[in-house]
Enzyme design. Structure first.
Site, mmCIF file in Angstrom:
data_model
loop_
_atom_site.group_PDB
_atom_site.id
_atom_site.type_symbol
_atom_site.label_atom_id
_atom_site.label_comp_id
_atom_site.label_asym_id
_atom_site.label_seq_id
_atom_site.Cartn_x
_atom_site.Cartn_y
_atom_site.Cartn_z
ATOM 1 N N GLY A 182 -48.952 -15.053 -5.512
ATOM 2 C CA GLY A 182 -48.319 -13.743 -5.323
ATOM 3 C C GLY A 182 -49.305 -12.635 -5.663
ATOM 4 O O GLY A 182 -50.517 -12.861 -5.738
ATOM 5 N N ARG A 205 -30.934 0.203 -16.443
ATOM 6 C CA ARG A 205 -30.320 -0.943 -15.789
ATOM 7 C C ARG A 205 -29.407 -1.753 -16.698
ATOM 8 O O ARG A 205 -28.337 -2.196 -16.282
ATOM 9 C CB ARG A 205 -31.414 -1.880 -15.251
ATOM 10 C CG ARG A 205 -32.020 -1.376 -13.974
ATOM 11 C CD ARG A 205 -33.134 -2.283 -13.485
ATOM 12 N NE ARG A 205 -33.761 -1.693 -12.302
ATOM 13 C CZ ARG A 205 -34.836 -2.181 -11.704
ATOM 14 N NH1 ARG A 205 -35.416 -3.266 -12.171
ATOM 15 N NH2 ARG A 205 -35.328 -1.599 -10.648
ATOM 16 N N HIS A 244 -32.491 -10.580 -12.380
ATOM 17 C CA HIS A 244 -33.446 -9.917 -11.499
ATOM 18 C C HIS A 244 -34.904 -10.118 -11.939
ATOM 19 O O HIS A 244 -35.798 -10.257 -11.111
ATOM 20 C CB HIS A 244 -33.116 -8.427 -11.472
ATOM 21 C CG HIS A 244 -33.971 -7.615 -10.549
ATOM 22 N ND1 HIS A 244 -34.053 -7.892 -9.206
ATOM 23 C CD2 HIS A 244 -34.764 -6.540 -10.773
ATOM 24 C CE1 HIS A 244 -34.878 -7.014 -8.645
ATOM 25 N NE2 HIS A 244 -35.333 -6.197 -9.565
ATOM 26 N N GLU A 247 -45.267 -12.066 -13.861
ATOM 27 C CA GLU A 247 -43.950 -12.297 -14.450
ATOM 28 C C GLU A 247 -43.912 -13.560 -15.319
ATOM 29 O O GLU A 247 -43.124 -13.644 -16.258
ATOM 30 C CB GLU A 247 -42.877 -12.370 -13.350
ATOM 31 C CG GLU A 247 -41.454 -12.283 -13.902
ATOM 32 C CD GLU A 247 -40.374 -12.241 -12.829
ATOM 33 O OE1 GLU A 247 -40.696 -12.008 -11.652
ATOM 34 O OE2 GLU A 247 -39.201 -12.448 -13.188
ATOM 35 N N ARG A 256 -37.567 -4.023 -18.846
ATOM 36 C CA ARG A 256 -38.670 -3.553 -18.014
ATOM 37 C C ARG A 256 -38.275 -2.292 -17.253
ATOM 38 O O ARG A 256 -37.166 -2.167 -16.765
ATOM 39 C CB ARG A 256 -39.070 -4.627 -17.006
ATOM 40 C CG ARG A 256 -40.141 -4.198 -16.041
ATOM 41 C CD ARG A 256 -40.519 -5.301 -15.093
ATOM 42 N NE ARG A 256 -39.463 -5.644 -14.158
ATOM 43 C CZ ARG A 256 -39.186 -4.963 -13.038
ATOM 44 N NH1 ARG A 256 -39.886 -3.887 -12.724
ATOM 45 N NH2 ARG A 256 -38.225 -5.354 -12.238
ATOM 46 N N SER A 265 -43.657 -3.543 -12.961
ATOM 47 C CA SER A 265 -44.025 -4.941 -12.678
ATOM 48 C C SER A 265 -45.122 -5.014 -11.624
ATOM 49 O O SER A 265 -46.069 -5.790 -11.753
ATOM 50 C CB SER A 265 -42.807 -5.753 -12.263
ATOM 51 O OG SER A 265 -42.127 -5.122 -11.217
ATOM 52 N N LEU A 266 -45.025 -4.185 -10.569
ATOM 53 C CA LEU A 266 -46.121 -4.180 -9.588
ATOM 54 C C LEU A 266 -47.405 -3.696 -10.252
ATOM 55 O O LEU A 266 -48.496 -4.196 -9.971
ATOM 56 C CB LEU A 266 -45.776 -3.288 -8.391
ATOM 57 C CG LEU A 266 -44.791 -3.851 -7.355
ATOM 58 C CD1 LEU A 266 -44.541 -2.831 -6.248
ATOM 59 C CD2 LEU A 266 -45.297 -5.148 -6.741
#
Lengths: 231, 544
Positions: free
Chosen positions: B10, B273, B333, B358, B369, B374-375
């Protein structure tokens, strides 16, 4: 509901068989395949990933048309087959190393990057082309592969176009040089790729654009150039 | 022998590959599917960097937002490193040809995501992860990086050092070649694990692809390495009710409402979230259905801003968001915990082995997070992992491992074919997903968690009575599913042990029996390891 699945196992005899299977109503094709594997036949082989049409792994053919299994709702009597022009590993699972090879042959990348500004319009120019997820549906739908297995094909050429149209590309010539053989001139502009693309990409148009850029670099249609007009 | 073996293809794996290659190492990337199939393709919202293109953002502000969201569970040194690297990460991606959306002045466009004090997330419409991933892949092909596809990681190969007090050395990995069904050993001087998270443990209740089963994380703890903070799992507030497919946060960002069956709004939609997910979950617990309402945004705006979502709602939920309410539920998620790494991203407990993305816990996300981080992590730390692994490999002697691990894994694979298959593991996988979601998910308690742990231990005992209905050696995805199931089962126990030990509520970990954060007792990371096959856990606040 019943669908038919074209099955293949090189280590079984006969290797090819078309089986009729019952599936619950209301599922996507991918959910149906998973249901069959989990409850009835664990030997059924296919690829599954994100379930939401973005990872590009679950492409198959349904009644001769390319679809992402996760984005297709089956109808009674549908025939599900693996993608064309790929080596079938087993059942609906195909070998996709060819994607890497094709992109490599097409040199589908930014050849020489330069620092420059990019306007909103310039970015929009290749917005759709850069949505490609390499599902290879266009490759399976392309009739040129029936006669030329070395054809670079729709997704690779779209990708080349994306980079040549990017203001950051300083070396458009190298990009164009790489797609002359088995490339832009081998396409029949039939549009089969455009019809099946789940992202709404139009490789036919991109190839047309690449042809005109090729002409700017002195290339021409080899079929046309070798034609005898009797002059 | 390859210098740097990268497991996982990835965004993290590809960034690491490019950096390792640029530092002069030979690189091999292996993955269980193909590079662009990875979870990175599903990231929509953006990648954070304090460029200040839209408002007066600063790196300091990015650092502060990240620390605040982590709820006391982060290493500020690592957060600072990541946020400081962010503008460089964007310039690097720009130089490779990532087509970021633009502003009128030709600078990169930025949007605000939840928990951010500024418009900080650079994006490419709602395809940010996809476009970054594919551009990285194209660049890898340009650089001649070698890929092996459809190789499934079984175990890491390590060799004890003469001084038993020192960590064992990494020597490579064993992989199942899915096409042939053969076990293969790959010798390497250094290994980078970039295999992704484990949210698909919540099977049927996750936005993740099926393959997020924590393969690399399990391989590390089996090889003697450490894990940390496994109990921290982020739940996304809005996934489609029946298919768990993600509806992006931008639907609420653009003005979408959350409604219950009575048509009442019950929560501020733009809270972080974890808060929104808990509010929805509570509403569902009261017997309400919960809906996302975006009808008032109008067709033009919806088709411009959320075309992907419109399509997904129609296809998977059978509703037209223009005229109908979208039934939703919160689902798993992102997994904040993972392989415990030092500041160099070297795996704690295994020398020369690195982990990134991850699957790792670089202690930048903590208990919660932030969207867009994350990207950033996979690109900024992906490069760091590649550079560090390369430096290690180039200074390391070329001594291959023996075939002990290889033989053991060959026996393991052969052995699976003799499991009795009286119990269908696919049914157990679904069962685990359900009990995890309802008892070890958004709201947890000691009683619920212990009941799940008892169920998991029972399923572990039943494992030899499960097995394969497909006895083929070649192209056996039933076998791959089964090994993935085994990994998820191993990790589920670890998650539960952590959640049971952490008698407090912090970020995504919410205990109804201990609803308050307790820094005095639990202001530390949960660390896991195995001694003679027995799972051990402790709390610790020490950064190596």
């Amino acid at each position: 509901m019943h669908i038919k699945i074209a099955r293949f196992d090189a280590h079984r005899s006969p290797a090819h068989a078309t089986v009729d299977v019952g599936i619950p109503e209301g599922l996507t094709l991918l959910q149906a395949l998973l249901h069959i594997k989990a409850t009835a036949d664990p030997t059924l082989t296919f690829k599954a990933g994100c379930r939401s049409g973005i990872c590009g792994i679950c492409g198959v053919r349904v009644n001769g048309r390319e679809e992402l299994a996760c984005a297709y709702k089956p109808n009674e009597g549908d025939l599900v087959e693996p993608l064309q022009y790929h080596r079938v590993m087993r059942d609906l699972a195909v070998e996709k190393k060819s994607i890497e090879e094709t992109l490599g042959n097409a040199a589908a990348w930014l050849h020489h990057s330069r620092q420059t500004t990019i306007s909103v319009e310039e970015e929009k120019r290749t917005e759709v082309q850069s949505d490609c997820m390499l599902c290879a549906l266009c490759y399976s739908a392309c009739p040129v592969f029936a006669v030329n297995e070395n054809f670079l094909g729709p997704f690779a050429l779209t990708r080349v176009y994306r980079y040549t149209a990017d203001p950051r590309e300083e070396d458009i010539k190298s990009a164009i040089d790489a797609i002359q053989s088995n490339g832009v001139w081998d396409c029949t502009l039939c549009g089969a790729c455009t019809a099946v693309c789940p992202q709404g990409i139009d490789p036919k148009m991109d190839i047309t654009q690449l042809r005109s850029t090729s002409a700017q670099f002195g290339y021409g249609d080899p079929n046309f150039m070798t034609m005898n007009f009797g002059f | 022998m390859v210098d740097v073996l990268i497991i996982g293809d990835g965004g993290a794996g590809l960034s690491a590959a490019l950096a390792a290659k640029a530092s002069g190492a030979s690189v091999l990337v292996v993955g269980k599917n193909y590079p662009t199939n990875s979870q990175t393709s599903m990231a929509q919202g953006g990648i954070n960097a304090a460029l200040g293109n839209v408002d007066s953002d600063s790196i300091e502000s990015h650092i502060q937002d990240t620390i605040a969201s982590a709820k006391g569970l982060c290493d500020e040194v690592m957060v600072t490193k990541m946020c400081t690297q962010a503008p460089h990460a964007i310039s690097w991606l720009e130089s490779l040809g990532v087509p970021f959306s633009r502003r009128e002045d030709a600078s990169v466009a930025q949007r605000r995501l939840g928990g951010a004090s500024h418009k900080r997330a650079c994006y490419s419409q709602d395809y940010t992860g996809l476009k970054i991933l594919h551009t990285l892949y194209d660049t890898c092909l340009k650089e001649g990086i070698e890929f092996l596809n459809e190789r499934y990681l079984l175990n890491l190969i390590t060799k004890p050092q003469e001084n038993p007090k020192l960590d064992p050395l990494i020597k490579g990995a064993t992989l199942l070649e899915i096409a042939s069904g053969e076990v293969k050993q790959i010798d390497a001087k250094s290994v980078i694990i970039a295999t992704g998270g484990y949210a698909s443990l919540y099977h049927g209740f996750t936005t993740n692809a099926f393959g997020s089963t924590g393969d690399g994380i399990c391989a590390v703890i089996r090889a003697g390495g450490y894990l940390s903070d496994i109990e921290f799992v982020q739940f996304h507030p809005t996934a489609l009710k029946h298919s768990s497919i993600l509806i992006s946060e931008s639907a609420r960002g653009e003005g979408g409402y959350l409604l219950n069956s009575k048509g009442e709004r019950f929560v501020d939609e733009l809270l972080p979230r974890d808060s929104v997910a808990r509010a929805i979950y509570a509403e569902i617990g009261r017997g309400e259905e919960v809906f996302l309402d975006i009808r008032h945004l109008g067709e033009e705006k919806l088709m411009e801003l959320l075309p992907q979502e419109m399509h997904l709602c129609r296809l998977h939920e059978g509703v037209d968001p223009l005229h109908e309410l979208i039934p939703i539920k919160p689902v798993a998620h992102y997994t904040m915990g993972g392989i415990d790494v030092k500041r160099s991203l070297e795996v704690r407990g295994i020398k020369g082995c690195f982990a990134v993305g991850e699957c790792s816990n670089a202690k930048v996300h903590g208990a919660n997070r932030l969207g867009g981080n994350s990207l950033l992590e996979i690109v900024a730390f992906g490069k760091l992992a590649g550079e560090n692994a390369s430096a290690y490999a180039l200074a390391c002697e070329e001594v291959a491992a023996n075939d002990t691990q290889f033989k053991s894994d060959q026996n393991f694979i052969n052995g699976i074919f003799y499991f009795t298959n009286q119990i269908n593991f696919y049914e157990k996988r679904e069962f685990i997903g359900k009990i995890f979601y309802h008892n070890a998910g958004i709201v947890r308690s000691d009683t619920k968690l212990k009941a799940v742990l008892a169920a998991i231990r029972q399923i572990q005992k039943e494992l030899p009575f499960m097995g394969l209905g497909d006895k083929s050696k070649q192209n056996n995805t039933n076998l791959v599913d089964f090994i993935e199931f085994g990994n998820a089962l191993e990790l589920s126990e670890i998650l539960l042990v952590g959640a049971i030990s952490r008698n407090e509520s912090r970020g995504a970990h919410f205990r109804e029996d201990f609803p308050v954060q307790s820094d005095e007792q639990f202001g530390a990371h949960t660390i896991y390891w195995k001694e003679d096959g027995v799972l051990c856990a402790d709390f610790e606040r020490r950064y190596l």
